[in-house]
Design an enzyme around this catalytic site. Sequence first.
Site, mmCIF file in Angstrom:
data_model
loop_
_atom_site.group_PDB
_atom_site.id
_atom_site.type_symbol
_atom_site.label_atom_id
_atom_site.label_comp_id
_atom_site.label_asym_id
_atom_site.label_seq_id
_atom_site.Cartn_x
_atom_site.Cartn_y
_atom_site.Cartn_z
ATOM 1 N N TYR A 86 33.889 24.176 37.005
ATOM 2 C CA TYR A 86 35.233 24.071 36.206
ATOM 3 C C TYR A 86 35.058 24.843 34.828
ATOM 4 O O TYR A 86 34.050 24.776 34.055
ATOM 5 C CB TYR A 86 35.528 23.031 36.005
ATOM 6 C CG TYR A 86 36.416 22.268 36.934
ATOM 7 C CD1 TYR A 86 37.838 22.411 37.306
ATOM 8 C CD2 TYR A 86 35.795 21.325 37.835
ATOM 9 C CE1 TYR A 86 38.415 21.791 38.339
ATOM 10 C CE2 TYR A 86 36.519 20.715 38.780
ATOM 11 C CZ TYR A 86 37.695 21.037 39.122
ATOM 12 O OH TYR A 86 38.615 20.489 40.156
ATOM 13 N N TYR A 94 31.754 19.894 44.552
ATOM 14 C CA TYR A 94 30.673 19.831 43.320
ATOM 15 C C TYR A 94 30.379 18.340 43.525
ATOM 16 O O TYR A 94 31.139 17.416 43.882
ATOM 17 C CB TYR A 94 31.455 20.250 41.980
ATOM 18 C CG TYR A 94 32.561 19.780 41.696
ATOM 19 C CD1 TYR A 94 32.656 18.467 41.056
ATOM 20 C CD2 TYR A 94 33.735 20.265 42.112
ATOM 21 C CE1 TYR A 94 34.126 17.829 40.555
ATOM 22 C CE2 TYR A 94 35.025 19.662 41.757
ATOM 23 C CZ TYR A 94 34.983 18.530 41.029
ATOM 24 O OH TYR A 94 36.371 17.913 40.636
ATOM 25 N N ARG A 139 32.654 15.816 45.837
ATOM 26 C CA ARG A 139 34.176 16.024 45.852
ATOM 27 C C ARG A 139 34.198 17.190 46.980
ATOM 28 O O ARG A 139 33.452 18.138 46.833
ATOM 29 C CB ARG A 139 34.842 16.741 44.645
ATOM 30 C CG ARG A 139 34.970 15.652 43.401
ATOM 31 C CD ARG A 139 35.575 14.434 43.671
ATOM 32 N NE ARG A 139 36.682 14.351 44.679
ATOM 33 C CZ ARG A 139 37.926 14.620 44.492
ATOM 34 N NH1 ARG A 139 38.428 15.062 43.528
ATOM 35 N NH2 ARG A 139 38.817 14.557 45.581
ATOM 36 N N HIS A 148 38.787 21.208 46.737
ATOM 37 C CA HIS A 148 40.141 20.813 46.512
ATOM 38 C C HIS A 148 40.726 21.600 45.389
ATOM 39 O O HIS A 148 40.088 22.209 44.694
ATOM 40 C CB HIS A 148 40.301 19.397 46.345
ATOM 41 C CG HIS A 148 39.630 19.101 44.968
ATOM 42 N ND1 HIS A 148 38.134 18.910 44.892
ATOM 43 C CD2 HIS A 148 39.765 18.927 43.622
ATOM 44 C CE1 HIS A 148 37.878 18.361 43.620
ATOM 45 N NE2 HIS A 148 38.888 18.480 42.711
ATOM 46 N N HIS A 184 43.785 20.960 42.629
ATOM 47 C CA HIS A 184 44.678 20.143 41.930
ATOM 48 C C HIS A 184 46.117 20.665 41.828
ATOM 49 O O HIS A 184 46.378 21.766 41.482
ATOM 50 C CB HIS A 184 44.181 19.698 40.498
ATOM 51 C CG HIS A 184 42.943 18.918 40.525
ATOM 52 N ND1 HIS A 184 42.711 17.704 40.610
ATOM 53 C CD2 HIS A 184 41.699 19.447 40.446
ATOM 54 C CE1 HIS A 184 41.515 17.067 40.307
ATOM 55 N NE2 HIS A 184 40.686 18.267 40.298
#
Lengths: 199, 242
Positions: B108, B147, B157, B160, B162
Site C-alpha cells: 500500500y 499480502y 489477506r 481484495h 476496499h
Amino acid sequence: MVQKLEALVETPSQTAGPYVHIGLMPTYAGNPGYYDQEVGTSPIAAGAKGEIIEISGEVFDGTGWALRDALLESWQADAAGKFAGQEGADPAVSGHCRFAADAVSGEFTLRTVKPGAVPARGGKMQAPHICLWIVARGINIGLQTRIYFDDEDNSADPVLARIEQKPRIDTLIARKVGDGKYRFDIRLQGDGETVFFDM
Amino acid sequence: MTNLGPLIPRNREIHPVAYDPDYKTSVARSPRLPLISMESTPGEETGPRFGHGLIGPLDNNLILNWTGGKAPAVGERVLMHGRVLDENARPVPNTLIEIWQANAGGRYRHKKDGYLAPLDPNFGGCGRTITDENGYYEFLTVRPGAYPWPNRGNDWRPMHIHVSIFGNSFGQRLISQMYFEGDPLIDRCPIAATIKDRGQLESLVAPLDINRSRPLDFLAYKFDIVLRGRRQTMFENKLEGM
C-alpha cells in the site's frame, strides 16, 4: 409454492482496515494532491449561520488505549435543524465531515456548527445532536453513535429515552470545556462503553 | 428533498460479528454491550450528496491517476464494474463510490505500510466515481496482490479491493471489501471469516466477467453492491385517531 419475495440482501460489511485513509483521506495517508477536492474536509463553509464549535476527543479500545487509526464521519443538520438538500437549509452547511484520530496522539477534532433540533418521525422533537459513524481496523461493521451536548435540554429526546440504563446516556453527551469547545470521548468496550445504535 | 421514508432495519445476521478472536484486533475494539435499536430518524434517512463535478477525469482510472496519465501502473489490467441497488432492487443513482487497494505486489502507498514488496512509482491505489442514472459504476485498475499481516503466525489477506459507499442516506453508509473469484486465500482469511454465513461471504466474491473484458486490453470482474432499502409508507402517515 408461495410467491417469491423479490428482496435483495444487503452487501455484508468488512473492516475498513489499517489503510482506510488512502482511499478516504489521501492527504492524511501521506498522498497529498491525489484529488483536486477531498470528500468531507469540512461540514461548514464560510458564512455558516449559528455557533461555530469544536469537539475534540479520543476513541479508546478495551484496554484504554486510544486508536491511532480510527476514521470518523459526522452528519448533522444546520443551526436551524435542516439537513443539506432540505428546503430552507443553510447553503453554507454541507453537514458532512470526515476526520481521523491523530496518528501520534490519537486525538480527533471536529470543527462545525452546533446543530438545531430535528423532529423524529411522528413530529416529536429530538435534542440537538450529530450523527457519528466510526470505522477502523478491528471494527467489522461501522459503529453508529451520536453526540449530544451537556448545555442543551436532552430530557425529552426520544432516542436517549430508549436507553434503559440511565447512566449510559452520559456516554453520548459532549462536555463543554470552554468557549465553543466540547470534549467527547468514545469508549469501544468496557467501563463507560459508549452507546452504539442500530437505526 | 422529500422524506424518503424509514430505512428497513439491518439484518445483522448477514453482517460480520463484532467480536472474533481469530481476527485479533477485533477483540479489544468490539462493543461488549448490545446495540440500541430503534426506527431510523431524519439523521439516518438523509445524507450527504456529491455532484458529478467532484470527480476528475482520471479519478476512476487507478492505472493512470497517480501519474496524471503520464505512465501506467504495473500489474494485471482489470475492470471492476457493477451496479448499486437497494434491497427493493431499485438502482441507486448518483451515489459516491470510493475504492482503495494495494499494488500488484500487495504493497500500500501508506506511510504506515512497511511490507518489503516495493511501491510502484506509477500507482497510488485510490479511486472514486459516482454511479450513473441506472446505478452503474466502473473502475479500471490493476489486480492487487495478496499480502501478509501480523495476526496469527502466517496470515495472508486474499487479493481484495476496499469499497466505500454512501447511498442516499447516512444510515446506508457501508464499507466492505471485494474479493476475486477463485482466490484460495479467501477460505483461510480470518477477516473474511468474520462473516459467519458462507452464502453472504460469496456475495463479496466478484466473478470473472469475460463478456465485459476488452480483448487484448483488460479482464473484467463484476461486483454488484446492495444497500439498505426503505419501507413503503402508504399506510404509515395516518392522522391522529384514525
